[in-house]
Design an enzyme around this catalytic site. Structure first.
Site, PDB file in Angstrom:
ATOM      1  N   SER A 251      36.818  31.981 132.621  1.00  0.00           N
ATOM      2  CA  SER A 251      35.486  31.435 132.323  1.00  0.00           C
ATOM      3  C   SER A 251      34.391  32.293 132.941  1.00  0.00           C
ATOM      4  O   SER A 251      34.530  32.783 134.070  1.00  0.00           O
ATOM      5  CB  SER A 251      35.345  30.026 132.911  1.00  0.00           C
TER       6      SER A 251
ATOM      7  N   VAL B 183      29.246  16.048 130.507  1.00  0.00           N
ATOM      8  CA  VAL B 183      27.788  15.942 130.350  1.00  0.00           C
ATOM      9  C   VAL B 183      27.357  14.969 129.256  1.00  0.00           C
ATOM     10  O   VAL B 183      26.171  14.691 129.108  1.00  0.00           O
ATOM     11  CB  VAL B 183      27.137  17.337 130.118  1.00  0.00           C
TER      12      VAL B 183
ATOM     13  N   TYR C 104      28.956  32.479 113.966  1.00  0.00           N
ATOM     14  CA  TYR C 104      28.382  31.826 115.153  1.00  0.00           C
ATOM     15  C   TYR C 104      27.601  30.574 114.742  1.00  0.00           C
ATOM     16  O   TYR C 104      27.385  29.658 115.535  1.00  0.00           O
ATOM     17  CB  TYR C 104      27.505  32.816 115.927  1.00  0.00           C
TER      18      TYR C 104
ATOM     19  N   LYS D 203      21.926  27.950 120.676  1.00  0.00           N
ATOM     20  CA  LYS D 203      21.493  28.948 121.670  1.00  0.00           C
ATOM     21  C   LYS D 203      19.995  29.239 121.529  1.00  0.00           C
ATOM     22  O   LYS D 203      19.315  29.477 122.539  1.00  0.00           O
ATOM     23  CB  LYS D 203      22.311  30.233 121.545  1.00  0.00           C
TER      24      LYS D 203
ATOM     25  N   ILE E 217      32.941  37.780 125.294  1.00  0.00           N
ATOM     26  CA  ILE E 217      34.053  37.866 126.264  1.00  0.00           C
ATOM     27  C   ILE E 217      35.121  36.884 125.793  1.00  0.00           C
ATOM     28  O   ILE E 217      34.801  35.760 125.389  1.00  0.00           O
ATOM     29  CB  ILE E 217      33.585  37.449 127.678  1.00  0.00           C
TER      30      ILE E 217
ATOM     31  N   THR F 175      37.171  34.111 126.058  1.00  0.00           N
ATOM     32  CA  THR F 175      37.359  32.913 126.888  1.00  0.00           C
ATOM     33  C   THR F 175      37.866  31.794 125.981  1.00  0.00           C
ATOM     34  O   THR F 175      37.947  31.969 124.758  1.00  0.00           O
ATOM     35  CB  THR F 175      36.015  32.459 127.511  1.00  0.00           C
TER      36      THR F 175
END
Ligand code: NAP
Length: 273
Positions: free
Chosen positions: A18, A65, A155, A162, A191, A193
């Site tokens: 992460s 959350v 995406y 974002k 990356i 993850t």
């Protein structure tokens, strides 16, 4: 020891791959005292050895959350443990799979609301609920991606989230700036993850970035971690509301650079294998 005497909370460590782990590690190595969170009981066991390594075995708290009562409870635990805190890392995002491939115009309201709640509103709610325990020069950090600024294949829904997160960073920076609190985002290059695994054709994205970045490589969680640590430290005391790219320079490119072979023939830069 840039972070000596600093106390903070890191949300969003799923495992040692992460981005949040990279940031937590960089902060710990520079002397910070940490607390970390896990999503639910399934992840608690996995995070125990990581908490031990990060020196916060006693400060491993639940925080989904989507549950306001868990954010409230987190605030109580942090207050009891630390009094005030100096930094917050929000490294959380989620979109239902249908939002990360296929046609953008097929995205449902339910998927949209889930992505916005977990990936954007949570940053506001965490700032809101932790505000009473933020120290005078506290620093908040979230994680974004270039797909919130320009179109990136697949995406899709996360790109919209974002974009909203980046503006949330700026509005929070203005609002909390009156208390001396700073708010920034890192826009990291791709990356591999757990979260990234949900994005369609992610391995192609990695190859494309490595091939077409000025530095001709992908970034690591250590590199994002060091930049994150800088933004959380007093070294960046006059920096707020920034979207700081840690992407090997990919975002500056308007067109892929072309290298030429010995015969003067163009060859497409491609070292992403
Ligand atoms: P990751 O290791 O999978 O981290 C994502 C984290 O979000 C996980 O810890 C996940 O918890 C957590 N999360 C999801 N839903 C949650 C909820 N309801 N409550 C609390 N936590 C929740 O992936 P990552 O790549 O490091 O992602 C971290 C951040 O970096 C995200 O904002 C991502 O968009 C951003 N980012 C990633 C890349 C990339 O290429 N990887 C690039 C730029 C920006 P569980 O795993 O326990 O579900």
């Amino acid at each position: 020891m840039v972070m000596k005497g600093k106390k903070g909370i890191v949300l969003g460590i799923a495992n040692k791959k992460s981005i949040a782990y990279g940031i937590a590690k960089a902060c710990q190595e520079q002397g910070a005292e940490l607390a970390i969170t896990y999503l639910n009981e399934r992840f608690q066991k996995k995070l125990e050895p990581i908490a031990e390594e990060l020196g916060c075995k006693e400060r491993l708290y639940p925080c989904d959350v989507t549950k306001p009562e868990e954010i409230e409870a987190l605030k109580e635990s942090l207050e009891k443990e630390f009094g005030k805190i100096d930094f917050v890392v929000h490294s959380i995002a989620f979109a239902p799979k249908e939002g990360l491939s296929g046609r953008f115009s097929d995205i449902t309201k339910d998927a949209f609301n889930i992505a916005m709640e977990i990936s954007v509103y949570s940053f506001i709610e965490i700032a809101q609920k932790l505000r009473p325990i933020l120290s005078e020069k506290a620093s908040l950090l979230t994680l974004s991606y270039y797909g919130g600024v320009k179109y990136i294949p697949n995406y899709n829904l996360m790109g919209v989230a974002k974009a909203a997160l980046e503006m949330t960073t700026k509005y929070l920076a203005e609002d909390l700036g009156r208390d001396g609190v700073r708010v920034n985002a890192i826009s990291a290059g791709p990356i591999k993850t757990l979260a990234a695994a949900g994005i369609g054709d992610f391995s192609f994205m990695l190859k494309w970035n490595a091939a077409h970045s000025p530095l001709r490589k992908n970034v690591t969680i250590q590199e994002v971690g060091n930049s994150g640590m800088y933004l959380l430290s007093d070294l960046s005391s006059a920096v707020t509301g920034e979207i700081h790219y840690v992407d090997g320079g990919f975002n500056i490119m308007g067109m892929p650079a072309v290298d030429f072979d010995e015969n003067g023939k163009p060859k497409i830069a491609w070292n992403g294998e």
